[in-house]
Design a protein around this motif. Structure first.
Motif, PDB file in Angstrom:
ATOM      1  N   MET A   1       0.849  -1.167   0.000  1.00  0.00           N
ATOM      2  CA  MET A   1       0.000   0.000   0.000  1.00  0.00           C
ATOM      3  C   MET A   1       0.895   1.230   0.000  1.00  0.00           C
ATOM      4  SD  MET A   1      -2.990   1.095   2.688  1.00  0.00           S
ATOM      5  CE  MET A   1      -2.009   0.722   4.101  1.00  0.00           C
ATOM      6  N   SER A   2       0.616   2.166  -0.898  1.00  0.00           N
ATOM      7  CA  SER A   2       1.375   3.410  -0.943  1.00  0.00           C
ATOM      8  C   SER A   2       0.436   4.578  -0.641  1.00  0.00           C
ATOM      9  CB  SER A   2       2.016   3.587  -2.320  1.00  0.00           C
ATOM     10  OG  SER A   2       1.019   3.704  -3.322  1.00  0.00           O
ATOM     11  N   THR A   3       1.031   5.749  -0.343  1.00  0.00           N
ATOM     12  CA  THR A   3       0.221   6.934  -0.087  1.00  0.00           C
ATOM     13  C   THR A   3       0.595   8.022  -1.074  1.00  0.00           C
ATOM     14  OG1 THR A   3       1.789   7.821   1.519  1.00  0.00           O
ATOM     15  CG2 THR A   3       0.019   6.443   2.370  1.00  0.00           C
ATOM     16  N   ASP A   4      -0.369   8.914  -1.325  1.00  0.00           N
ATOM     17  CA  ASP A   4      -0.168   9.998  -2.279  1.00  0.00           C
ATOM     18  C   ASP A   4      -1.160  11.106  -1.952  1.00  0.00           C
ATOM     19  OD1 ASP A   4       0.485  11.558  -4.465  1.00  0.00           O
ATOM     20  OD2 ASP A   4       0.220   9.958  -5.919  1.00  0.00           O
ATOM     21  N   ASN A   5      -0.827  12.337  -2.306  1.00  0.00           N
ATOM     22  CA  ASN A   5      -1.745  13.450  -2.098  1.00  0.00           C
ATOM     23  C   ASN A   5      -2.567  13.744  -3.342  1.00  0.00           C
ATOM     24  OD1 ASN A   5      -0.677  13.617   0.414  1.00  0.00           O
ATOM     25  ND2 ASN A   5       0.041  15.707   0.244  1.00  0.00           N
ATOM     26  N   LYS A   6      -2.414  12.937  -4.378  1.00  0.00           N
ATOM     27  CA  LYS A   6      -3.170  13.130  -5.609  1.00  0.00           C
ATOM     28  C   LYS A   6      -4.206  12.022  -5.724  1.00  0.00           C
ATOM     29  CE  LYS A   6       0.555  15.349  -8.029  1.00  0.00           C
ATOM     30  NZ  LYS A   6       1.910  15.021  -8.282  1.00  0.00           N
ATOM     31  N   ALA A   7      -5.397  12.397  -6.179  1.00  0.00           N
ATOM     32  CA  ALA A   7      -6.425  11.383  -6.400  1.00  0.00           C
ATOM     33  C   ALA A   7      -5.964  10.454  -7.511  1.00  0.00           C
ATOM     34  CB  ALA A   7      -7.753  12.038  -6.765  1.00  0.00           C
ATOM     35  N   PRO A   8      -6.088   9.156  -7.326  1.00  0.00           N
ATOM     36  CA  PRO A   8      -5.639   8.217  -8.344  1.00  0.00           C
ATOM     37  C   PRO A   8      -6.633   8.062  -9.490  1.00  0.00           C
ATOM     38  CG  PRO A   8      -6.488   7.054  -6.443  1.00  0.00           C
ATOM     39  CD  PRO A   8      -6.551   8.516  -6.115  1.00  0.00           C
ATOM     40  N   PHE A   9      -6.187   7.420 -10.534  1.00  0.00           N
ATOM     41  CA  PHE A   9      -7.019   6.976 -11.649  1.00  0.00           C
ATOM     42  C   PHE A   9      -7.651   8.126 -12.439  1.00  0.00           C
ATOM     43  CE2 PHE A   9      -7.783   4.160  -7.899  1.00  0.00           C
ATOM     44  CZ  PHE A   9      -6.716   3.317  -8.153  1.00  0.00           C
ATOM     45  N   GLY A  10      -7.061   9.324 -12.351  1.00  0.00           N
ATOM     46  CA  GLY A  10      -7.556  10.454 -13.118  1.00  0.00           C
ATOM     47  C   GLY A  10      -8.762  11.159 -12.526  1.00  0.00           C
ATOM     48  N   LEU A  11      -9.207  10.752 -11.345  1.00  0.00           N
ATOM     49  CA  LEU A  11     -10.318  11.442 -10.700  1.00  0.00           C
ATOM     50  C   LEU A  11      -9.834  12.752 -10.081  1.00  0.00           C
ATOM     51  CD1 LEU A  11     -12.071   8.455  -8.916  1.00  0.00           C
ATOM     52  CD2 LEU A  11     -12.938   9.754 -10.865  1.00  0.00           C
ATOM     53  N   ARG A  12     -10.721  13.734 -10.042  1.00  0.00           N
ATOM     54  CA  ARG A  12     -10.392  15.004  -9.410  1.00  0.00           C
ATOM     55  C   ARG A  12     -10.293  14.789  -7.906  1.00  0.00           C
ATOM     56  NH1 ARG A  12     -12.459  19.062  -6.691  1.00  0.00           N
ATOM     57  NH2 ARG A  12     -14.631  18.471  -6.560  1.00  0.00           N
ATOM     58  N   PRO A  13      -9.263  15.343  -7.266  1.00  0.00           N
ATOM     59  CA  PRO A  13      -9.188  15.206  -5.811  1.00  0.00           C
ATOM     60  C   PRO A  13     -10.404  15.847  -5.150  1.00  0.00           C
ATOM     61  CG  PRO A  13      -7.175  16.187  -6.676  1.00  0.00           C
ATOM     62  CD  PRO A  13      -8.153  16.116  -7.808  1.00  0.00           C
ATOM     63  N   CYS A  14     -10.861  15.252  -4.080  1.00  0.00           N
ATOM     64  CA  CYS A  14     -11.954  15.845  -3.310  1.00  0.00           C
ATOM     65  C   CYS A  14     -11.407  17.036  -2.535  1.00  0.00           C
ATOM     66  CB  CYS A  14     -12.500  14.841  -2.293  1.00  0.00           C
ATOM     67  SG  CYS A  14     -13.383  13.483  -3.024  1.00  0.00           S
ATOM     68  N   LYS A  15     -12.210  18.061  -2.419  1.00  0.00           N
ATOM     69  CA  LYS A  15     -11.861  19.197  -1.560  1.00  0.00           C
ATOM     70  C   LYS A  15     -12.678  19.068  -0.294  1.00  0.00           C
ATOM     71  CE  LYS A  15     -10.549  22.401  -5.146  1.00  0.00           C
ATOM     72  NZ  LYS A  15     -10.767  23.717  -5.748  1.00  0.00           N
ATOM     73  N   ARG A  16     -12.024  19.251   0.821  1.00  0.00           N
ATOM     74  CA  ARG A  16     -12.673  19.152   2.115  1.00  0.00           C
ATOM     75  C   ARG A  16     -12.685  20.551   2.707  1.00  0.00           C
ATOM     76  NH1 ARG A  16      -8.742  17.989   4.312  1.00  0.00           N
ATOM     77  NH2 ARG A  16      -8.465  15.792   4.005  1.00  0.00           N
ATOM     78  N   TYR A  17     -13.824  21.001   3.175  1.00  0.00           N
ATOM     79  CA  TYR A  17     -13.952  22.290   3.838  1.00  0.00           C
ATOM     80  C   TYR A  17     -14.480  22.029   5.243  1.00  0.00           C
ATOM     81  CZ  TYR A  17     -13.589  23.980  -0.930  1.00  0.00           C
ATOM     82  OH  TYR A  17     -13.157  24.218  -2.211  1.00  0.00           O
ATOM     83  N   ILE A  18     -13.788  22.523   6.249  1.00  0.00           N
ATOM     84  CA  ILE A  18     -14.183  22.327   7.639  1.00  0.00           C
ATOM     85  C   ILE A  18     -14.675  23.666   8.173  1.00  0.00           C
ATOM     86  CG2 ILE A  18     -13.445  21.631   9.941  1.00  0.00           C
ATOM     87  CD1 ILE A  18     -11.139  20.055   8.539  1.00  0.00           C
ATOM     88  N   ALA A  19     -15.953  23.761   8.471  1.00  0.00           N
ATOM     89  CA  ALA A  19     -16.533  24.991   9.006  1.00  0.00           C
ATOM     90  C   ALA A  19     -16.395  25.003  10.524  1.00  0.00           C
ATOM     91  CB  ALA A  19     -17.996  25.107   8.599  1.00  0.00           C
ATOM     92  N   THR A  20     -15.953  26.126  11.076  1.00  0.00           N
ATOM     93  CA  THR A  20     -15.764  26.270  12.512  1.00  0.00           C
ATOM     94  C   THR A  20     -16.079  27.717  12.895  1.00  0.00           C
ATOM     95  OG1 THR A  20     -14.241  25.823  14.341  1.00  0.00           O
ATOM     96  CG2 THR A  20     -13.273  26.748  12.329  1.00  0.00           C
TER      97      THR A  20
END
Length: 180
Positions: A1-20
């Motif tokens: 298992m490897s890690t990456d900050n890019k979404a694999p397989f050509g999908l757009r990375p999800c953006k996460r917004y945390i409201a506080t």
């Protein structure tokens, strides 16, 4: 298992917004780390957010601080499917033709197809095909995920909550992951 900050397989990375809240009580968006994807045989998974208790402890941004930390069970760097006690929001990307192992967790999961088509198969042989917006309420059953497309990736988003173990055909519900 490897890690990456890019979404694999050509999908757009999800953006996460945390409201506080800021120090004056106004609603604001908190700084949020990039999604970290763990690439596996069938696809990739990213923890989008997690809290370590139900009800969640939001006071003084305790949940945000724990999530942004590099250690601890709710860290954005962890890859557990179920957090006991707590809740976990994960993004699962399936590569074209990707098939997960048959597995079960001690949880109730709410999984929503958001991109492509995804097959959800039970150990009894039943199978449903999810399209965007379709969802599964997964209640401790044995199941596997697969992407029926040979050319296009697929994505689902799941929220997992631990459940009280119960008896199934005389056996106590326990986590299980078959070998591929």
């Amino acid at each position: 298992m490897s890690t990456d900050n890019k979404a694999p397989f050509g999908l757009r990375p999800c953006k996460r917004y945390i409201a506080t809240h800021d120090s004056e009580g106004k609603s604001v968006y908190a700084n949020s780390p990039e999604q970290v994807y763990r690439v596996r045989d069938a696809g990739a998974m990213s923890r989008s957010y997690a809290v370590g208790s139900i009800p969640a402890d939001l006071e003084n941004d305790a949940d945000v601080k724990a999530y942004r930390g590099e250690e601890g069970r709710t860290s954005y760097l962890k890859n557990d499917i179920v957090i006991t006690p707590g809740a976990n929001l994960v993004v699962v990307d399936l590569k074209p033709g990707g098939v997960s192992a048959m597995h079960r967790t001690v949880s109730i999961d709410f999984s929503i197809c958001v991109i492509g088509e995804i097959d959800h198969e039970l150990d009894g042989g039943e199978k449903v095909r999810l399209q965007p917006g379709d969802h599964i309420v997964q209640r401790g059953t044995m199941h596997r995920w697969s992407n029926p497309s040979a050319t296009e990736p697929a994505r689902f988003v799941a929220c997992t909550l631990p459940c009280v173990p119960f008896q199934i055909a005389g056996e106590r519900l326990a986590e299980f992951h078959a070998k591929l």
